[in-house]
Write a protein that holds these residues in place. Sequence first.
Motif, PDB file in Angstrom:
ATOM      1  N   ALA A  44       0.834  -1.198   0.000  1.00 32.62           N
ATOM      2  CA  ALA A  44       0.000   0.000   0.000  1.00 32.62           C
ATOM      3  C   ALA A  44       0.872   1.253   0.000  1.00 32.62           C
ATOM      4  O   ALA A  44       0.632   2.208  -0.758  1.00 32.62           O
ATOM      5  N   ILE A  45       1.904   1.263   0.832  1.00 33.83           N
ATOM      6  CA  ILE A  45       2.799   2.415   0.894  1.00 33.83           C
ATOM      7  C   ILE A  45       3.535   2.596  -0.434  1.00 33.83           C
ATOM      8  O   ILE A  45       3.754   3.730  -0.887  1.00 33.83           O
ATOM      9  N   ALA A  46       3.880   1.485  -1.077  1.00 35.06           N
ATOM     10  CA  ALA A  46       4.565   1.561  -2.374  1.00 35.06           C
ATOM     11  C   ALA A  46       3.705   2.274  -3.415  1.00 35.06           C
ATOM     12  O   ALA A  46       4.237   2.938  -4.323  1.00 35.06           O
ATOM     13  N   CYS A  47       2.386   2.157  -3.298  1.00 37.13           N
ATOM     14  CA  CYS A  47       1.493   2.879  -4.221  1.00 37.13           C
ATOM     15  C   CYS A  47       1.747   4.380  -4.146  1.00 37.13           C
ATOM     16  O   CYS A  47       1.828   5.078  -5.169  1.00 37.13           O
ATOM     17  N   PHE A  48       1.864   4.887  -2.923  1.00 40.99           N
ATOM     18  CA  PHE A  48       2.094   6.320  -2.749  1.00 40.99           C
ATOM     19  C   PHE A  48       3.500   6.711  -3.197  1.00 40.99           C
ATOM     20  O   PHE A  48       3.704   7.779  -3.771  1.00 40.99           O
ATOM     21  N   ASP A  49       4.472   5.827  -2.958  1.00 45.35           N
ATOM     22  CA  ASP A  49       5.845   6.120  -3.363  1.00 45.35           C
ATOM     23  C   ASP A  49       5.942   6.289  -4.871  1.00 45.35           C
ATOM     24  O   ASP A  49       6.682   7.148  -5.365  1.00 45.35           O
ATOM     25  N   ARG A  50       5.212   5.457  -5.614  1.00 48.83           N
ATOM     26  CA  ARG A  50       5.262   5.564  -7.075  1.00 48.83           C
ATOM     27  C   ARG A  50       4.726   6.913  -7.540  1.00 48.83           C
ATOM     28  O   ARG A  50       5.272   7.524  -8.457  1.00 48.83           O
ATOM     29  N   VAL A  51       3.658   7.370  -6.914  1.00 54.40           N
ATOM     30  CA  VAL A  51       3.109   8.682  -7.278  1.00 54.40           C
ATOM     31  C   VAL A  51       4.098   9.784  -6.915  1.00 54.40           C
ATOM     32  O   VAL A  51       4.365  10.695  -7.709  1.00 54.40           O
ATOM     33  N   LEU A  52       4.656   9.689  -5.711  1.00 47.64           N
ATOM     34  CA  LEU A  52       5.542  10.755  -5.235  1.00 47.64           C
ATOM     35  C   LEU A  52       6.846  10.818  -6.023  1.00 47.64           C
ATOM     36  O   LEU A  52       7.466  11.889  -6.101  1.00 47.64           O
ATOM     37  N   ALA A  53       7.262   9.702  -6.615  1.00 43.50           N
ATOM     38  CA  ALA A  53       8.457   9.726  -7.458  1.00 43.50           C
ATOM     39  C   ALA A  53       8.242  10.619  -8.675  1.00 43.50           C
ATOM     40  O   ALA A  53       9.169  11.282  -9.154  1.00 43.50           O
ATOM     41  N   GLU A  54       7.005  10.649  -9.169  1.00 44.68           N
ATOM     42  CA  GLU A  54       6.677  11.479 -10.330  1.00 44.68           C
ATOM     43  C   GLU A  54       6.164  12.859  -9.936  1.00 44.68           C
ATOM     44  O   GLU A  54       6.305  13.817 -10.690  1.00 44.68           O
ATOM     45  N   ASP A  55       5.568  12.944  -8.752  1.00 38.70           N
ATOM     46  CA  ASP A  55       4.913  14.193  -8.320  1.00 38.70           C
ATOM     47  C   ASP A  55       5.273  14.460  -6.855  1.00 38.70           C
ATOM     48  O   ASP A  55       4.452  14.296  -5.960  1.00 38.70           O
ATOM     49  N   PRO A  56       6.525  14.863  -6.593  1.00 38.06           N
ATOM     50  CA  PRO A  56       6.985  14.997  -5.201  1.00 38.06           C
ATOM     51  C   PRO A  56       6.313  16.105  -4.411  1.00 38.06           C
ATOM     52  O   PRO A  56       6.473  16.163  -3.186  1.00 38.06           O
ATOM     53  N   ASN A  58       3.013  16.417  -4.212  1.00 42.20           N
ATOM     54  CA  ASN A  58       1.625  15.995  -4.015  1.00 42.20           C
ATOM     55  C   ASN A  58       1.353  15.829  -2.515  1.00 42.20           C
ATOM     56  O   ASN A  58       1.648  14.787  -1.919  1.00 42.20           O
ATOM     57  N   VAL A  59       0.789  16.855  -1.905  1.00 45.91           N
ATOM     58  CA  VAL A  59       0.595  16.837  -0.450  1.00 45.91           C
ATOM     59  C   VAL A  59      -0.394  15.766  -0.017  1.00 45.91           C
ATOM     60  O   VAL A  59      -0.277  15.214   1.083  1.00 45.91           O
ATOM     61  N   LYS A  60      -1.360  15.460  -0.870  1.00 47.32           N
ATOM     62  CA  LYS A  60      -2.341  14.431  -0.517  1.00 47.32           C
ATOM     63  C   LYS A  60      -1.662  13.072  -0.358  1.00 47.32           C
ATOM     64  O   LYS A  60      -1.948  12.319   0.578  1.00 47.32           O
ATOM     65  N   MET A  61      -0.762  12.762  -1.286  1.00 50.41           N
ATOM     66  CA  MET A  61      -0.087  11.477  -1.223  1.00 50.41           C
ATOM     67  C   MET A  61       0.920  11.419  -0.073  1.00 50.41           C
ATOM     68  O   MET A  61       1.103  10.371   0.545  1.00 50.41           O
ATOM     69  N   ALA A  78       6.103   8.505   9.822  1.00 49.07           N
ATOM     70  CA  ALA A  78       4.806   9.122   9.547  1.00 49.07           C
ATOM     71  C   ALA A  78       4.881  10.632   9.751  1.00 49.07           C
ATOM     72  O   ALA A  78       4.422  11.414   8.907  1.00 49.07           O
ATOM     73  N   LEU A  79       5.471  11.047  10.867  1.00 50.29           N
ATOM     74  CA  LEU A  79       5.592  12.481  11.150  1.00 50.29           C
ATOM     75  C   LEU A  79       6.412  13.181  10.074  1.00 50.29           C
ATOM     76  O   LEU A  79       6.109  14.323   9.688  1.00 50.29           O
ATOM     77  N   ALA A  80       7.439  12.491   9.554  1.00 48.20           N
ATOM     78  CA  ALA A  80       8.253  13.090   8.488  1.00 48.20           C
ATOM     79  C   ALA A  80       7.417  13.322   7.232  1.00 48.20           C
ATOM     80  O   ALA A  80       7.594  14.338   6.539  1.00 48.20           O
ATOM     81  N   CYS A  81       6.509  12.404   6.927  1.00 44.43           N
ATOM     82  CA  CYS A  81       5.633  12.587   5.766  1.00 44.43           C
ATOM     83  C   CYS A  81       4.743  13.813   5.942  1.00 44.43           C
ATOM     84  O   CYS A  81       4.558  14.606   5.010  1.00 44.43           O
ATOM     85  N   TRP A  82       4.170  13.964   7.126  1.00 44.47           N
ATOM     86  CA  TRP A  82       3.285  15.110   7.347  1.00 44.47           C
ATOM     87  C   TRP A  82       4.070  16.410   7.387  1.00 44.47           C
ATOM     88  O   TRP A  82       3.575  17.449   6.943  1.00 44.47           O
ATOM     89  N   GLU A  83       5.295  16.357   7.901  1.00 38.16           N
ATOM     90  CA  GLU A  83       6.153  17.540   7.863  1.00 38.16           C
ATOM     91  C   GLU A  83       6.423  17.940   6.411  1.00 38.16           C
ATOM     92  O   GLU A  83       6.431  19.117   6.065  1.00 38.16           O
ATOM     93  N   MET A  84       6.668  16.937   5.559  1.00 37.13           N
ATOM     94  CA  MET A  84       6.900  17.220   4.146  1.00 37.13           C
ATOM     95  C   MET A  84       5.666  17.856   3.514  1.00 37.13           C
ATOM     96  O   MET A  84       5.771  18.851   2.776  1.00 37.13           O
ATOM     97  N   ALA A  85       4.497  17.286   3.810  1.00 37.01           N
ATOM     98  CA  ALA A  85       3.259  17.855   3.262  1.00 37.01           C
ATOM     99  C   ALA A  85       3.099  19.311   3.685  1.00 37.01           C
ATOM    100  O   ALA A  85       2.756  20.175   2.870  1.00 37.01           O
ATOM    101  N   ASP A  89       2.738  22.791   1.704  1.00 38.76           N
ATOM    102  CA  ASP A  89       1.510  23.583   1.869  1.00 38.76           C
ATOM    103  C   ASP A  89       1.150  23.648   3.350  1.00 38.76           C
ATOM    104  O   ASP A  89       0.484  22.752   3.864  1.00 38.76           O
ATOM    105  N   PRO A  90       1.588  24.697   4.054  1.00 39.91           N
ATOM    106  CA  PRO A  90       1.312  24.814   5.489  1.00 39.91           C
ATOM    107  C   PRO A  90      -0.174  24.894   5.831  1.00 39.91           C
ATOM    108  O   PRO A  90      -0.562  24.708   6.983  1.00 39.91           O
ATOM    109  N   GLU A  91      -1.003  25.149   4.811  1.00 38.65           N
ATOM    110  CA  GLU A  91      -2.438  25.270   5.029  1.00 38.65           C
ATOM    111  C   GLU A  91      -3.191  23.981   4.704  1.00 38.65           C
ATOM    112  O   GLU A  91      -4.419  23.994   4.597  1.00 38.65           O
ATOM    113  N   PHE A  92      -2.460  22.887   4.554  1.00 39.33           N
ATOM    114  CA  PHE A  92      -3.112  21.609   4.234  1.00 39.33           C
ATOM    115  C   PHE A  92      -3.615  20.980   5.532  1.00 39.33           C
ATOM    116  O   PHE A  92      -2.905  20.248   6.228  1.00 39.33           O
ATOM    117  N   ALA A  93      -4.862  21.272   5.853  1.00 40.14           N
ATOM    118  CA  ALA A  93      -5.441  20.891   7.147  1.00 40.14           C
ATOM    119  C   ALA A  93      -5.388  19.379   7.423  1.00 40.14           C
ATOM    120  O   ALA A  93      -5.162  18.976   8.570  1.00 40.14           O
TER     121      ALA A  93
END
Length: 279
Positions: A44-56, A58-61, A78-85, A89-93
């Motif tokens: 499941a996590i690999a699904c998001f990694d594939r998207v992020l490789a092309e679209d780094p 992408n805050v949703k992913m 997990a916290l590192a992912c949310w920090e990246m998001a 976009d600091p306004e990504f609720a």
Amino acid sequence: MTGVSITERLFGRADPGDRRGPETDAAVSRKAVSLAQQGHLGEAIACFDRVLAEDPANVKMWNNKGVFLDLLGRDQDALACWEMALSIDPEFAPAWVSRGMLHRRRNRFDEALACYDRALEINPDSAVAWYNRSGIFVAQRLLDEAVACYERVLALDPHFVAAWTDLGYARFLQHRHEEAVACYDRAIADDPGSVRVWSLKGGALYALGEYRKSLECFDRVLSLDPKYAAGWSMKCSVLYHLGMYRHALACADKALEINPSCELTTQVRKMLVGLIEKW
């Protein structure tokens, strides 16, 4: 609290800004949920990694990847992912909500509350943020504050089943049992197959002394899940109060067949045996 499902924590389901084509954000998220439900969290996590490789960017992913890492107990990742998001976009609720949920489960209440409050500054109409905020107050037994959050949730989304259920339980803890029953009825209207809600309603009716109505609830519980030991135990208690000792004993036996380690049911069974032997 009943909590929020995985899908309610994921984003990118059908937003206008989603990427197009067969690998849309929504499609990726659905695929990841399906894999997770099969126990394949790594895939499941690999699904998001594939998207992020092309679209780094992408805050949703990034958020969704963090959610799955959180499910694996990998807090720092997990916290590192949310920090990246949030760096993108600091306004990504949603990322603030996700961070809050991790802190809440670790009993870091102040940190969790700060995250939810930040999410609500950005989006005051987020039912999910208000719902999760309520959990902080429930954990601290600040029931009036929790109720205020549930009421805000339900003003925004009258069909938020978990909020009706948890509002009912808060009212039960406040000994406002009739109001609790009314809340459970609202939850049942949208989710008639919920074992938990029927069980809670049965408990509230039991507290009111409405034993026949309570019995109907536990019969419904057991029709939905015949292996629910607590349902058999509660049905045993109701039947005891109705003076139906032999039927109560049969329920106690069924409960102990499923969960032999329940000391309370064991004690009740001994009492019932004593009562029946006196007849």
